[in-house]
Motif scaffolding. Structure first.
Motif, PDB file in Angstrom:
ATOM      1  N   LEU A 253       0.822  -1.210   0.000  1.00 15.21           N
ATOM      2  CA  LEU A 253       0.000   0.000   0.000  1.00 15.21           C
ATOM      3  C   LEU A 253       0.854   1.256   0.000  1.00 15.21           C
ATOM      4  N   SER A 254       1.953   1.223   0.757  1.00 15.02           N
ATOM      5  CA  SER A 254       2.839   2.389   0.813  1.00 15.02           C
ATOM      6  C   SER A 254       3.474   2.658  -0.538  1.00 15.02           C
ATOM      7  N   LEU A 255       3.952   1.617  -1.197  1.00 15.40           N
ATOM      8  CA  LEU A 255       4.566   1.793  -2.509  1.00 15.40           C
ATOM      9  C   LEU A 255       3.537   2.247  -3.539  1.00 15.40           C
ATOM     10  N   LYS A 256       2.310   1.730  -3.435  1.00 10.33           N
ATOM     11  CA  LYS A 256       1.248   2.182  -4.346  1.00 10.33           C
ATOM     12  C   LYS A 256       0.958   3.664  -4.147  1.00 10.33           C
ATOM     13  N   ASN A 257       0.934   4.107  -2.888  1.00  6.93           N
ATOM     14  CA  ASN A 257       0.665   5.518  -2.601  1.00  6.93           C
ATOM     15  C   ASN A 257       1.745   6.428  -3.171  1.00  6.93           C
ATOM     16  N   MET A 258       2.961   5.894  -3.326  1.00  8.39           N
ATOM     17  CA  MET A 258       4.054   6.675  -3.904  1.00  8.39           C
ATOM     18  C   MET A 258       4.030   6.643  -5.423  1.00  8.39           C
ATOM     19  N   GLY A 259       3.071   5.884  -5.968  1.00  8.97           N
ATOM     20  CA  GLY A 259       2.926   5.856  -7.424  1.00  8.97           C
ATOM     21  C   GLY A 259       3.575   4.681  -8.105  1.00  8.97           C
ATOM     22  N   PHE A 260       4.071   3.701  -7.347  1.00 11.18           N
ATOM     23  CA  PHE A 260       4.686   2.532  -7.960  1.00 11.18           C
ATOM     24  C   PHE A 260       3.607   1.625  -8.539  1.00 11.18           C
ATOM     25  N   SER A 261       3.923   1.016  -9.671  1.00 15.10           N
ATOM     26  CA  SER A 261       3.008   0.052 -10.282  1.00 15.10           C
ATOM     27  C   SER A 261       3.144  -1.291  -9.571  1.00 15.10           C
ATOM     28  N   LEU A 262       2.166  -2.166  -9.779  1.00 13.92           N
ATOM     29  CA  LEU A 262       2.253  -3.505  -9.194  1.00 13.92           C
ATOM     30  C   LEU A 262       3.459  -4.254  -9.747  1.00 13.92           C
ATOM     31  N   GLU A 263       3.822  -3.958 -10.987  1.00  7.70           N
ATOM     32  CA  GLU A 263       5.012  -4.579 -11.576  1.00  7.70           C
ATOM     33  C   GLU A 263       6.268  -4.136 -10.831  1.00  7.70           C
ATOM     34  N   ASP A 264       6.344  -2.834 -10.491  1.00  8.11           N
ATOM     35  CA  ASP A 264       7.477  -2.334  -9.710  1.00  8.11           C
ATOM     36  C   ASP A 264       7.530  -3.015  -8.343  1.00  8.11           C
TER      37      ASP A 264
END
Length: 294
Positions: A75-86
């Motif tokens: 969730l934290s990485l998603k909030n920073m704009g990372f894709s699921l692939e990232d």
């Protein structure tokens, strides 16, 4: 690793009487972490967060409390704009710092673009007479074949005499004008001049012909970015539109990187009133310094 189980299946845990870890149904686990069941199922399908257990009889998913940390990372990485692939790449061992630095540059670029848009809005708001009928637009100008005539003129009024002469020579050579019509003038010397003005008049054509003493032919390359504005009315008031356009370029961190073009769309040849004349000013630009946020 996901392990299938039956609800009445017994498991042995470490000796010493430790209680088995508690398993939470997907609904409870979702509520505990303020996410949807659909999201948890999607993370499972994408291989990002597998449930600890799956009941083989009904397909129910069960999670451990310790998996909350894994979910929070996603969730934290998603909030920073990372894709699921990232995120998957990070889980597979790709250095987080490498992806974070790349994301930082991406975000800075987005900030620069948004700051430029904000400066444009503020520029319009600062106008005493707000008018959005002729906004400045950044666009590309495609490559074009042109017939050209270059000379010094005593004043801008001389353009009215120059264009018919050029047209007559082009007709003699059998030139076919491009569609849509694109006729414009280059100003080849820096700065504004009232007299002794070096200009190059261009007319887009479908093919190059042999050069003559009066008319030459060449290919003008694509302009990647040009700041453009439409001017309505007499050429005597073009300075107002130039002022707006040059202020936009300065305030948005652009630099002029090519010859200014005046593209004549409507004029004395097809409109009776000067108020109906339409000219587009095109200035090739490149991003220079990023405008400061104000």
């Amino acid at each position: 690793m996901v392990r299938n189980m039956k609800m009445n299946e017994k498991h042995e845990y470490c000796k010493g009487g430790l209680e088995p870890p508690r398993l939470y149904k997907i609904g409870m686990f979702a509520a505990m972490n303020h996410v949807t069941i659909k999201a948890l199922r999607h993370y499972d399908e994408q291989g990002l967060l597998k449930p600890e257990r799956v009941d083989e009889t009904n397909g129910y998913r069960y999670y451990l409390a310790s998996q909350i940390a894994d979910l929070h990372q996603i969730l934290s990485l998603k909030n920073m704009g990372f894709s699921l692939e990232d995120i998957r790449a990070i889980q597979n061992g790709k250095p987080e710092k490498e992806l974070l630095l790349a994301k930082k540059q991406e975000i800075l670029k987005e900030i620069a673009l948004l700051t430029a848009k904000l400066a444009q809005v503020e520029g319009y708001l600062a106008e005493e007479n707000l008018d959005l009928s002729s906004p400045v637009l950044i666009k590309s100008i495609p490559e074009v074949i042109v017939s050209t005539m270059q000379m010094r003129i005593d004043s801008y009024d001389c353009l009215f005499d120059l264009m018919p002469k050029m047209g007559e020579e082009m007709e003699r050579l059998g030139c076919v004008c491009a569609d849509p019509d694109y006729c414009f003038t280059h100003y080849l010397e820096a700065g504004y001049k009232e007299e002794d003005i070096l200009i190059e008049t261009c007319e887009a054509v479908t093919e190059q012909k042999e050069d003559t003493e009066l008319v030459k032919f060449k290919v003008l390359p694509e302009v990647k970015e040009a700041a453009c504005i439409f001017h309505r009315g007499s050429y005597n008031t073009l300075s107002r539109s130039y002022a707006t356009l040059l202020r936009f370029i300065e305030e948005n961190g652009y630099e002029i990187c090519g010859n200014i073009r005046e593209s004549y769309i409507d004029g004395v040849w097809n409109k009776e009133s000067e108020e109906e004349w339409l000219t587009e000013i095109q200035i090739p630009v490149a991003m220079g310094t990023v405008p400061a946020y104000r």
